[in-house]
Design a protein around this motif. Structure first.
Motif, PDB file in Angstrom:
ATOM      1  N   GLY A  98       4.233   8.958  25.184  1.00 25.82           N
ATOM      2  CA  GLY A  98       2.905   8.645  24.646  1.00 25.82           C
ATOM      3  C   GLY A  98       2.054   8.040  25.725  1.00 25.82           C
ATOM      4  N   ALA A  99       0.850   7.567  25.358  1.00 24.42           N
ATOM      5  CA  ALA A  99      -0.113   7.003  26.320  1.00 24.42           C
ATOM      6  C   ALA A  99      -0.207   7.898  27.559  1.00 24.42           C
ATOM      7  N   VAL A 100      -0.259   9.193  27.304  1.00 27.18           N
ATOM      8  CA  VAL A 100      -0.187  10.204  28.366  1.00 27.18           C
ATOM      9  C   VAL A 100      -1.398  10.131  29.304  1.00 27.18           C
ATOM     10  N   GLU A 101      -2.523   9.619  28.772  1.00 25.38           N
ATOM     11  CA  GLU A 101      -3.766   9.554  29.550  1.00 25.38           C
ATOM     12  C   GLU A 101      -3.588   8.787  30.860  1.00 25.38           C
ATOM     13  N   ASP A 141      -2.950  16.828  25.635  1.00 29.38           N
ATOM     14  CA  ASP A 141      -2.717  15.810  24.595  1.00 29.38           C
ATOM     15  C   ASP A 141      -3.590  16.063  23.371  1.00 29.38           C
ATOM     16  N   VAL A 142      -3.261  15.310  22.341  1.00 25.03           N
ATOM     17  CA  VAL A 142      -4.013  15.316  21.084  1.00 25.03           C
ATOM     18  C   VAL A 142      -5.365  14.643  21.318  1.00 25.03           C
ATOM     19  N   VAL A 143      -6.453  15.308  20.892  1.00 25.53           N
ATOM     20  CA  VAL A 143      -7.787  14.715  21.004  1.00 25.53           C
ATOM     21  C   VAL A 143      -8.399  14.684  19.617  1.00 25.53           C
ATOM     22  N   GLU A 144      -8.875  13.508  19.206  1.00 25.63           N
ATOM     23  CA  GLU A 144      -9.605  13.464  17.949  1.00 25.63           C
ATOM     24  C   GLU A 144     -11.055  13.130  18.274  1.00 25.63           C
ATOM     25  N   THR A 145     -11.365  11.862  18.522  1.00 26.25           N
ATOM     26  CA  THR A 145     -12.750  11.490  18.849  1.00 26.25           C
ATOM     27  C   THR A 145     -13.051  11.666  20.340  1.00 26.25           C
ATOM     28  N   GLY A 146     -12.027  11.725  21.181  1.00 28.01           N
ATOM     29  CA  GLY A 146     -12.218  11.824  22.630  1.00 28.01           C
ATOM     30  C   GLY A 146     -12.306  10.447  23.297  1.00 28.01           C
ATOM     31  N   THR A 147     -12.195   9.383  22.510  1.00 28.23           N
ATOM     32  CA  THR A 147     -12.323   8.021  23.053  1.00 28.23           C
ATOM     33  C   THR A 147     -11.241   7.720  24.091  1.00 28.23           C
ATOM     34  N   SER A 148      -9.999   8.091  23.782  1.00 24.00           N
ATOM     35  CA  SER A 148      -8.898   7.780  24.714  1.00 24.00           C
ATOM     36  C   SER A 148      -9.131   8.451  26.064  1.00 24.00           C
TER      37      SER A 148
HETATM   38  O1  LIG Z   1      -9.394  11.289  20.761  1.00 29.25           O
HETATM   39  P1  LIG Z   1      -8.952   9.995  20.185  1.00 29.25           P
HETATM   40  O2  LIG Z   1      -9.696   9.625  18.945  1.00 29.25           O
HETATM   41  O3  LIG Z   1      -8.969   8.879  21.195  1.00 29.25           O
HETATM   42  O4  LIG Z   1      -7.443  10.162  19.669  1.00 29.25           O
HETATM   43  C1  LIG Z   1      -6.442  10.744  20.448  1.00 29.25           C
HETATM   44  C2  LIG Z   1      -5.404   9.762  20.867  1.00 29.25           C
HETATM   45  O5  LIG Z   1      -4.687   9.277  19.729  1.00 29.25           O
HETATM   46  C3  LIG Z   1      -3.295   9.452  19.910  1.00 29.25           C
HETATM   47  O6  LIG Z   1      -2.760   8.394  20.626  1.00 29.25           O
HETATM   48  P2  LIG Z   1      -2.014   7.125  20.018  1.00 29.25           P
HETATM   49  O7  LIG Z   1      -2.980   6.023  19.816  1.00 29.25           O
HETATM   50  O8  LIG Z   1      -1.234   7.494  18.842  1.00 29.25           O
HETATM   51  O9  LIG Z   1      -1.065   6.720  21.204  1.00 29.25           O
HETATM   52  P3  LIG Z   1       0.079   7.590  21.932  1.00 29.25           P
HETATM   53  O10 LIG Z   1      -0.602   8.335  23.021  1.00 29.25           O
HETATM   54  O11 LIG Z   1       1.028   6.565  22.434  1.00 29.25           O
HETATM   55  O12 LIG Z   1       0.667   8.506  20.927  1.00 29.25           O
HETATM   56  C4  LIG Z   1      -3.237  10.667  20.834  1.00 29.25           C
HETATM   57  O13 LIG Z   1      -1.996  10.739  21.509  1.00 29.25           O
HETATM   58  C5  LIG Z   1      -4.400  10.438  21.772  1.00 29.25           C
HETATM   59  O14 LIG Z   1      -4.052   9.605  22.820  1.00 29.25           O
END
Ligand SMILES: O=P(O)(O)OC[C@H]1O[C@H](OP(=O)(O)OP(=O)(O)O)[C@H](O)[C@@H]1O
Ligand SMILES: Nc1ncnc2c1ncn2[C@@H]1O[C@H](COP(=O)(O)OP(=O)(O)OP(=O)(O)O)[C@@H](O)[C@H]1O
Ligand SMILES: [Mg+2]
Length: 285
Positions: free
Chosen positions: A138-141, A154-161
């Motif tokens: 996790g925390a791949v960013e 990685d999973v993107v929802e809002t793009g904030t991460s």
């Molecule tokens: O586009 P966003 O709205 O920012 O959402 C995407 C983020 O949410 C999840 O992370 P999570 O908080 O679950 O942490 P993880 O990476 O440790 O799984 C996912 O892995 C992304 O990092």
């Protein structure tokens, strides 16, 4: 007794529990419970890691499960999606430092960090791109900043991460995901399990409909009825009842919640009055 896998943690867990509760199923009272029996509905719920759910379901030990489409595909398990649930929506994408890459072809010979190795490796292989994949939990960013990889998927929802890590998406989206109900791919429908599975799906569909539609009631003049019905066609057809005042009718129809305010304005314009909307709490279509 139907045996159902439910996510015990993460983004899927809360909304899955809420949906099951709305569908009339007993849910665990505290987050450490790993299984509970709902004797009234004859269902046993197993609270498992979202990533493991497709594996349990494909083994045939559990009848159905709730997980993410991306997790199902990533697992490679012998299970299939039978109902999309509309929550935990996300897109799975490549990202990197601005200008690092413009498309998948730029990934040749480079390293991609991801928690979804199965999806990424298959996607690269499909397109004939030879790149290395590093698995992270996790925390791949952060992997790019720390030099573990040049690119992430990685999973993107809002793009904030991504924004917070100074990264940008590139290339086409790899897949779109949401929570889904899954079952074993070659599940043989048997006489005791199949009706219970269908009843479970109908209940969840009822919740989805109750979340998406509202009930609309209004009065209108008989001369305006056809125009009004065109605005509120309902699912089959609206209910039209006579009013005590001659020349007026009462109409009742389900309408999409998102369009309710516009439809109320349009009905008012054509002379409908006493226009009401009410929430639907449960439904069987
Ligand atoms: O586009 P966003 O709205 O920012 O959402 C995407 C983020 O949410 C999840 O992370 P999570 O908080 O679950 O942490 P993880 O990476 O440790 O799984 C996912 O892995 C992304 O990092
Ligand atoms: N920010 C998010 N918004 C919507 N869906 C998400 C988000 N993050 C993960 N998901 C979805 O949740 C599922 C992953 O669940 P999982 O519990 O493994 O990860 P998580 O939500 O990141 O939790 P954790 O990292 O705490 O384990 C996937 O289907 C994924 O698409
Ligand atoms: Mg996560």
């Amino acid at each position: 007794m139907l045996r159902i896998a439910v996510p015990n943690k993460g983004s899927l867990s809360g909304p899955a529990g809420e949906m099951l509760h709305e569908a009339g199923y007993q849910q665990r009272r505290e987050s450490k419970e790993l299984r509970i029996v709902d004797p009234v509905n004859e269902v046993e719920f197993f609270y498992l890691r979202p990533r493991d759910i497709a594996i349990y379901v494909s083994s045939g030990k559990l009848d159905i499960g709730i997980t993410g489409r991306d997790l199902l595909v990533d697992s490679g398990a012998h299970a299939e999606e039978i109902l999309p649930l509309g929550f935990a929506r996300s897109t799975f994408r490549f990202a990197g430092k601005p200008g690092a890459a413009t498309g998948i072809d730029d990934l040749k010979g480079r390293t991609v960090a991801t928690s979804y190795e199965g999806i990424v490796a298959a996607h690269l292989a499909d397109r004939g791109v030879d790149a290395s994949v590093v698995h992270l939990d996790g925390a791949v960013e952060t992997a790019i900043e720390l030099g573990v990889a040049e690119v992430i998927a990685d999973v993107v929802e809002t793009g904030t991460s991504l924004r917070n890590a100074g990264l940008e998406v590139f290339g086409e989206p790899i897949m779109k995901s949401e929570a889904v109900v899954i079952r074993r791919s070659d599940a043989e429908p048997d006489e005791t399990t199949e009706p219970k599975v269908q009843q479970f799906l109908r209940r969840l569909q009822g919740v989805l409909v109750a979340r998406t539609y509202v009930m609309m009631d209004y009065d209108c003049r008989v001369e305006q009825l056809e125009k009004a019905v065109a605005l509120t066609p309902g699912l089959e057809s609206p209910t039209v009842s006579p009013l005590h005042n001659e020349g007026w009718v009462a109409v009742r129809a389900m309408v999409p919640a998102k369009e309710a305010q516009r439809i109320m304005d349009d009905l008012y314009e054509i002379g409908a009055r006493a226009i009401l909307t009410t929430a639907i709490h449960a439904c069987r279509l």
